[in-house]
Design an enzyme around this catalytic site. Sequence first.
Site, PDB file in Angstrom:
ATOM      1  N   LYS B  85       0.893  -2.393   0.025  1.00  0.00           N
ATOM      2  CA  LYS B  85       0.519  -2.037  -1.348  1.00  0.00           C
ATOM      3  C   LYS B  85       1.417  -0.902  -1.830  1.00  0.00           C
ATOM      4  O   LYS B  85       1.751  -0.008  -1.043  1.00  0.00           O
ATOM      5  CB  LYS B  85      -0.963  -1.615  -1.371  1.00  0.00           C
ATOM      6  N   SER B 160      -8.088  -3.390  -7.091  1.00  0.00           N
ATOM      7  CA  SER B 160      -6.727  -3.100  -7.504  1.00  0.00           C
ATOM      8  C   SER B 160      -5.651  -3.599  -6.543  1.00  0.00           C
ATOM      9  O   SER B 160      -4.491  -3.636  -6.911  1.00  0.00           O
ATOM     10  CB  SER B 160      -6.566  -1.589  -7.656  1.00  0.00           C
ATOM     11  N   SER B 184     -11.574  -2.041  -4.125  1.00  0.00           N
ATOM     12  CA  SER B 184     -10.211  -2.519  -4.400  1.00  0.00           C
ATOM     13  C   SER B 184      -9.572  -3.367  -3.304  1.00  0.00           C
ATOM     14  O   SER B 184      -8.519  -3.958  -3.522  1.00  0.00           O
ATOM     15  CB  SER B 184      -9.286  -1.340  -4.702  1.00  0.00           C
TER      16      SER B 184
END
Lengths: 108, 473
Positions: B85, B160, B184
């Site tokens: 990420k 997210s 997330s």
Amino acid sequence: MIGEKSSLASKNYKLTEEEVKHVARLSNLSLNSQEIKKFQKQLSEVLNYIDFLKKVKTKKVEPTSQVTGLENVFRPDKPGLSLSPEEVLKNAPKKNQNLFMIKAIFKK
Amino acid sequence: MKINQLTISEAQKGLIEKKFSSLELVKSCLEEIKRKNPEINAFITICEEEALSQAQEIEMRISKHKDIKSLFNEYPLLGIPIAVKDNFSTQGIKTTAGSKVLANYIPVYDATVVKKLKEAGAIIIGKTNMDAWAHGSSGENSDFGPTRNPFNKEYVPGGSSSGSAAAVASHMALAATGTDTGGSIRLPASFCGLVGLKPTYGRVSRYGIVAMASSLDAIGHLTKNVADAAKILKITAGQDGFDATMPPANVPDYEKDLKKEIKGLKLGVPKEYFGFGLNKKIREMINKIIVQLDKLGVKVTTVSLPHSQYALATYYIIQPSEVSSNLARYDGIRYGFNRQNFGDEAKRRIMLGTYTLSSGYYEAYYLKAMQVRTLIKKDFEEVFKKVDVLVTPVSPNLPFKIGEKVTNPLEMYLSDIFTVTANLAGIPALALPVGMINNLPVGMQILGPQFGEELLFKVGSKIEEISQNHLTN
């Protein structure tokens, strides 16, 4: 139950334009007039939603800021590996020798 | 089946048996990225050169080593392509956190998790797209364009960790890292048919990861199955000396109990999570799993977490407050661009948090929320005296369409209603896929007491077995 509509918006709370401008100033954000209007509406909606926490009785309840209960974490004060000045300054938009360059804060 | 579609364990077996090479594995992921990423938009940065040269280096190491098996024991992720990420610092590789403020930021050091993954032999294949600063439930708040759900490109992948989920679900990487402040990791795992782990607060180091809300942030990962999730946690967990919020808890062998029997285990079903806000078909699907667990000798009881209804409001005070404090450091002087580059969602959260922390409001909002947090945490402590684990849905609804909720932030925030409680209480949570509705994946969530990850993996792999039987029958 979680997600019930009744738990939404307990009263109609509305931020004023002045309050939005004030919070933006505290946040070091500059907003245009359109943004002020948009955030005024959106932030008011969220404030209305979170307002229903007022219903919870919390007298004598201790606040939780650290969930696993750690307190006063220490380590030996020994210098270890650290970044070189070149590495620290690598991403700086403006630099001079080993210093970050910023706009002057005080006038001469 | 193509080799990029394998799980980590399967790929490892193939590498050990020399059915294919690490270079071939990396190339097959890169080919998939080239084919699908232009549409899916799962990656902000693709590390093609670095990944290829690393794979070649690993090839050399494997060819020179006499005892391959011991080499793979020493390097449990040797040659495995993993996506990271874009809020994890990667030395020499751009790290944006999905925001234009950091569009040109190249870290000079690795986050602890990145360092540990590399030391285990993993190959970083790229940096994944995300809601800017991890603020969002859909991936649409990325300053680099939304990510699309590989199961249906009209739909969001969840956020997210949107790019991480889409990358693994479309086989561009074998696993991906993620961060979970209010759901997330679990929401995108659920929306993309993956296993997503949010570990106990402080189980995995936050060092080198762009902070969102420091008392809630948990560092985890998204994988294709439960065994892979356990394998990665074994590598990433444990103190590093750089994150003072990590308790000195031992790191057990998370892979050890995966196949153990769960007969006699006490499972709680919190009634508050099955209320009428929940999609009926999702409820039926999860109930079927619970019935199956009951048949396996698990003791199922209905339990209550009475303060759950206040969790989302509590979260939407604590989280923006901490966000406003963490994002105050971005001044464009030492790195990155100035504050004019913040997107709308970051601005909203900064202002909301500044408001709830400001003089005259601190006690009514922030302090109150921290007190309710205590009550929510106590609910869990009480319930875990009676049961070993809890099962709940991950999301009250199926994945939604791109654009459906962007103009109504509050509606978007409600997506996290079943996931925020784990962050507030600091407990671990495992999301895993249990089936499909309308050709879209559905996930369920297992919650356990703090540092009870082993238990989650054990129950999770049993549920995995049950739901796979459902799919094949």
